[in-house]
Design a protein around this motif. Structure first.
Motif, PDB file in Angstrom:
ATOM      1  N   GLU A  71       0.848  -1.196   0.000  1.00 52.94           N
ATOM      2  CA  GLU A  71       0.000   0.000   0.000  1.00 52.94           C
ATOM      3  C   GLU A  71       0.885   1.248   0.000  1.00 52.94           C
ATOM      4  O   GLU A  71       1.858   1.349   0.754  1.00 52.94           O
ATOM      5  CB  GLU A  71      -0.902   0.014   1.230  1.00 52.94           C
ATOM      6  CG  GLU A  71      -1.812   1.240   1.289  1.00 52.94           C
ATOM      7  CD  GLU A  71      -2.661   1.264   2.541  1.00 52.94           C
ATOM      8  OE1 GLU A  71      -3.328   2.276   2.790  1.00 52.94           O
ATOM      9  OE2 GLU A  71      -2.621   0.250   3.294  1.00 52.94           O
TER      10      GLU A  71
ATOM     11  N   ASN B  17      -3.415   3.721  -1.997  1.00 58.10           N
ATOM     12  CA  ASN B  17      -3.507   2.866  -3.178  1.00 58.10           C
ATOM     13  C   ASN B  17      -2.654   1.613  -2.964  1.00 58.10           C
ATOM     14  O   ASN B  17      -1.665   1.639  -2.241  1.00 58.10           O
ATOM     15  CB  ASN B  17      -3.033   3.596  -4.425  1.00 58.10           C
ATOM     16  CG  ASN B  17      -3.873   4.833  -4.712  1.00 58.10           C
ATOM     17  OD1 ASN B  17      -5.093   4.808  -4.579  1.00 58.10           O
ATOM     18  ND2 ASN B  17      -3.216   5.927  -5.099  1.00 58.10           N
TER      19      ASN B  17
ATOM     20  N   TYR C 255      -0.503  -1.509  -4.815  1.00 59.30           N
ATOM     21  CA  TYR C 255       0.152  -1.960  -6.036  1.00 59.30           C
ATOM     22  C   TYR C 255       0.719  -3.357  -5.769  1.00 59.30           C
ATOM     23  O   TYR C 255       1.244  -3.642  -4.695  1.00 59.30           O
ATOM     24  CB  TYR C 255       1.278  -1.002  -6.441  1.00 59.30           C
ATOM     25  CG  TYR C 255       0.812   0.420  -6.624  1.00 59.30           C
ATOM     26  CD1 TYR C 255       0.309   0.847  -7.854  1.00 59.30           C
ATOM     27  CD2 TYR C 255       0.868   1.321  -5.567  1.00 59.30           C
ATOM     28  CE1 TYR C 255      -0.129   2.145  -8.020  1.00 59.30           C
ATOM     29  CE2 TYR C 255       0.428   2.629  -5.726  1.00 59.30           C
ATOM     30  CZ  TYR C 255      -0.069   3.022  -6.949  1.00 59.30           C
ATOM     31  OH  TYR C 255      -0.505   4.321  -7.111  1.00 59.30           O
TER      32      TYR C 255
ATOM     33  N   THR D 267      -3.306  -2.852  -9.990  1.00 56.34           N
ATOM     34  CA  THR D 267      -3.462  -1.578  -9.261  1.00 56.34           C
ATOM     35  C   THR D 267      -4.840  -1.557  -8.627  1.00 56.34           C
ATOM     36  O   THR D 267      -5.840  -1.861  -9.288  1.00 56.34           O
ATOM     37  CB  THR D 267      -3.317  -0.374 -10.204  1.00 56.34           C
ATOM     38  OG1 THR D 267      -2.040  -0.448 -10.866  1.00 56.34           O
ATOM     39  CG2 THR D 267      -3.419   0.927  -9.436  1.00 56.34           C
ATOM     40  N   VAL D 268      -4.861  -1.197  -7.345  1.00 57.98           N
ATOM     41  CA  VAL D 268      -6.129  -1.073  -6.616  1.00 57.98           C
ATOM     42  C   VAL D 268      -6.187   0.357  -6.055  1.00 57.98           C
ATOM     43  O   VAL D 268      -5.388   0.718  -5.170  1.00 57.98           O
ATOM     44  CB  VAL D 268      -6.239  -2.114  -5.476  1.00 57.98           C
ATOM     45  CG1 VAL D 268      -7.626  -2.044  -4.855  1.00 57.98           C
ATOM     46  CG2 VAL D 268      -5.943  -3.515  -5.986  1.00 57.98           C
ATOM     47  N   TRP D 269      -7.107   1.151  -6.596  1.00 58.53           N
ATOM     48  CA  TRP D 269      -7.222   2.525  -6.118  1.00 58.53           C
ATOM     49  C   TRP D 269      -7.839   2.542  -4.733  1.00 58.53           C
ATOM     50  O   TRP D 269      -8.493   1.600  -4.303  1.00 58.53           O
ATOM     51  CB  TRP D 269      -8.027   3.371  -7.084  1.00 58.53           C
ATOM     52  CG  TRP D 269      -7.448   3.414  -8.485  1.00 58.53           C
ATOM     53  CD1 TRP D 269      -8.044   3.011  -9.625  1.00 58.53           C
ATOM     54  CD2 TRP D 269      -6.162   3.903  -8.838  1.00 58.53           C
ATOM     55  NE1 TRP D 269      -7.209   3.203 -10.702  1.00 58.53           N
ATOM     56  CE2 TRP D 269      -6.032   3.762 -10.245  1.00 58.53           C
ATOM     57  CE3 TRP D 269      -5.081   4.457  -8.126  1.00 58.53           C
ATOM     58  CZ2 TRP D 269      -4.880   4.138 -10.924  1.00 58.53           C
ATOM     59  CZ3 TRP D 269      -3.951   4.848  -8.827  1.00 58.53           C
ATOM     60  CH2 TRP D 269      -3.854   4.667 -10.204  1.00 58.53           C
ATOM     61  N   ARG D 270      -7.551   3.629  -3.995  1.00 59.85           N
ATOM     62  CA  ARG D 270      -7.919   3.688  -2.581  1.00 59.85           C
ATOM     63  C   ARG D 270      -9.402   3.473  -2.346  1.00 59.85           C
ATOM     64  O   ARG D 270      -9.791   2.932  -1.324  1.00 59.85           O
ATOM     65  CB  ARG D 270      -7.457   5.010  -1.965  1.00 59.85           C
ATOM     66  CG  ARG D 270      -8.124   6.253  -2.565  1.00 59.85           C
ATOM     67  CD  ARG D 270      -7.766   7.500  -1.761  1.00 59.85           C
ATOM     68  NE  ARG D 270      -6.330   7.701  -1.676  1.00 59.85           N
ATOM     69  CZ  ARG D 270      -5.637   8.457  -2.538  1.00 59.85           C
ATOM     70  NH1 ARG D 270      -6.253   9.042  -3.553  1.00 59.85           N
ATOM     71  NH2 ARG D 270      -4.338   8.619  -2.414  1.00 59.85           N
ATOM     72  N   SER D 271     -10.231   3.868  -3.286  1.00 58.80           N
ATOM     73  CA  SER D 271     -11.673   3.686  -3.091  1.00 58.80           C
ATOM     74  C   SER D 271     -12.037   2.206  -3.044  1.00 58.80           C
ATOM     75  O   SER D 271     -12.951   1.790  -2.324  1.00 58.80           O
ATOM     76  CB  SER D 271     -12.450   4.383  -4.216  1.00 58.80           C
ATOM     77  OG  SER D 271     -12.064   3.858  -5.480  1.00 58.80           O
TER      78      SER D 271
ATOM     79  N   ALA E 194      -9.545  -0.244  -2.478  1.00 56.92           N
ATOM     80  CA  ALA E 194      -8.690  -0.858  -1.473  1.00 56.92           C
ATOM     81  C   ALA E 194      -9.293  -0.759  -0.085  1.00 56.92           C
ATOM     82  O   ALA E 194      -9.076  -1.636   0.761  1.00 56.92           O
ATOM     83  CB  ALA E 194      -7.312  -0.203  -1.490  1.00 56.92           C
TER      84      ALA E 194
ATOM     85  N   ASN F  61      -6.404  -3.049 -13.707  1.00 61.18           N
ATOM     86  CA  ASN F  61      -7.075  -2.196 -12.732  1.00 61.18           C
ATOM     87  C   ASN F  61      -8.156  -3.034 -12.057  1.00 61.18           C
ATOM     88  O   ASN F  61      -9.073  -3.538 -12.713  1.00 61.18           O
ATOM     89  CB  ASN F  61      -7.676  -0.977 -13.424  1.00 61.18           C
ATOM     90  CG  ASN F  61      -8.302  -0.015 -12.426  1.00 61.18           C
ATOM     91  OD1 ASN F  61      -7.940  -0.002 -11.259  1.00 61.18           O
ATOM     92  ND2 ASN F  61      -9.255   0.783 -12.895  1.00 61.18           N
TER      93      ASN F  61
END
Length: 422
Positions: free
Chosen positions: A42, A46, A48, A63-67, A69, A100
């Motif tokens: 993290e 975010n 990765y 990739t995992v965006w914070r929303s 994650a 993504n």
């Protein structure tokens, strides 16, 4: 040949091409994929990381965006097996392609076991677990193939216990990965190598227990199971997990509960074999002694029989029988000779009674002419015919006087007369 959209004198700027490519990939549909997280960190909310295929050496950045994650389950971390809803994402500046993640869920052990059971039923329907496919293990293998983790307890248990049971046991060891996504392929390659070796007579696949997913999943891989089913060498499954059975246990020719149990199954116990040999020798010696005793009793019984106790008796009996036969033969010969003499004498008497000399001896005479013709009637000797009278002891000369007036009837010879009448 691929279609070319422009000419060398009118090239497209790279930035424009990357923007178009990004726009093209952004229109790709979302899809669920499955894999193992091998990197997961993290940075400012975010996440990765890298996800890797479970069976092939294929990986992809994620990739995992914070929303998203913020909503991930606590169990998602490095080493976790997950399913993820992804779409491709291209970074224009460096051309880096990643996935993504829109949603990610850990795969529960219940789901994994359910998939294993579905595969188990499908392979059972194909007949891969049929008893008639099971091959018997060699009684004393010349070379044992062993697949185990590097310097693992399972490897040591198999080799140590097998050597304790049979000190001459010889192994061909292949140390390979036995856990993780790469384990099925690694074990399959080792299996194929050992199966191709003509010296290897049995193959042991050993692992010394572990977590449920570490034991059941790698050794329930379909490619590995089919490789085991098609192998020409008998295979022993020695996966130390009693609670659940990997599919390898079902397709293998023999299932051992632990690596130690596998060592007991693949080689005999030398001490037990020596004890069996000693027992066999004792039983053989006892059998020989019984046979000798029986034959000695039979010989003693034969020796006590009269014919063997006094063998001269048999010769004497046969001599007496032979003497009696000779006596009967001589008696029969004497009787035959006596009967022959009697018959000859009888025939001699008959012949003599019919002899002319016998008639002459009674006083009769035979009249015949000088030339020897015997007279049968008077007409054969007219008067004056010279005759010869044949008597019993000689002959007389006579002359015929012709025919008399009457023939003599019942004439009786007279011994006092010196001449006969004609």
């Amino acid at each position: 040949m691929a279609t070319v959209l422009n000419q060398p004198d009118s090239p497209m700027p790279l930035g424009q091409y990357m923007a178009g490519l990004k726009q093209l990939l952004s229109g790709a549909p979302h899809i669920w994929v499955e894999g193992e997280l091998i990197e997961f960190k993290e940075i400012r909310g975010n996440v990765y990381g890298t996800i890797r295929d479970l069976n092939q050496d294929v990986s992809m950045s994620v990739t995992v965006w914070r929303s998203v994650a913020a909503k991930l389950s606590p169990g998602i971390d490095v080493g976790a097996r997950v399913t993820a809803l992804v779409n491709p994402q291209l970074y224009e500046k460096n051309g880096r392609l990643s996935l993504n993640i829109q949603q990610m869920n850990p795969v529960g052990i219940g789901d994994l076991l359910a998939r294993v059971e579905m595969l188990r039923k499908a392979l059972f329907a194909e007949g891969l677990f049929a008893p008639e496919r099971k091959r018997p293990l060699p009684k004393l293998p010349a070379c044992i193939g062993l697949i185990a983790g590097k310097d693992s307890d399972a490897q040591k248990d198999v080799m140590r216990n097998a050597t304790l049971r049979w000190p001459a046991a010889r192994f061909k060891l292949i140390e390979t990965q036995v856990q993780g996504p790469q384990a099925p392929a690694a074990v399959t390659r080792a299996l194929q190598e050992l199966d191709a070796d003509p010296q290897v007579e049995v193959i042991v696949i050993a692992r010394g227990g572990g977590a449920l997913e570490e034991v059941i999943l790698p050794f329930s891989d379909e490619a590995l199971i089919r490789a085991v089913a098609s192998a020409q060498t008998p295979i022993v499954s020695a996966i130390g997990h009693e609670a659940d059975r990997p599919i390898l246990d079902d397709v293998a020719d023999l299932r051992a509960s632990t690596p130690t149990d596998a060592a007991k199954r693949i080689v005999p116990d030398a001490s037990e074999e020596l004890a069996m040999i000693a027992e066999g020798r004792q039983r053989l010696a006892a059998g020989v002694q019984r046979l000798l005793a029986t034959e000695a009793e039979r010989l003693a019984a034969l020796r006590t029989r009269p014919v063997l106790a006094n063998p001269h008796t048999m010769v004497q009996l046969r001599a007496q029988e032979l003497a009696a036969i000779r006596a009967r033969a001589f008696q029969a010969a004497d009787r035959a000779v006596a009967a022959g003499h009697a018959r000859i004498e009888h025939l001699r008497t008959q012949v003599r009674s019919l002899s002319p000399q016998k008639t002459l001896n009674r006083g009769y005479a035979v009249a015949r002419t000088i030339d020897g013709h015997v007279l049968k009637n008077p007409e054969q000797a007219p008067a004056g015919t010279a005759l010869q009278l044949l008597l019993a002891d000689g002959a007389l000369a006579a002359t015929s006087e012709g025919t008399t007036t009457s023939a003599l009837t019942d004439a009786q010879p007279s011994e006092s007369k010196g001449t006969d009448q004609a």
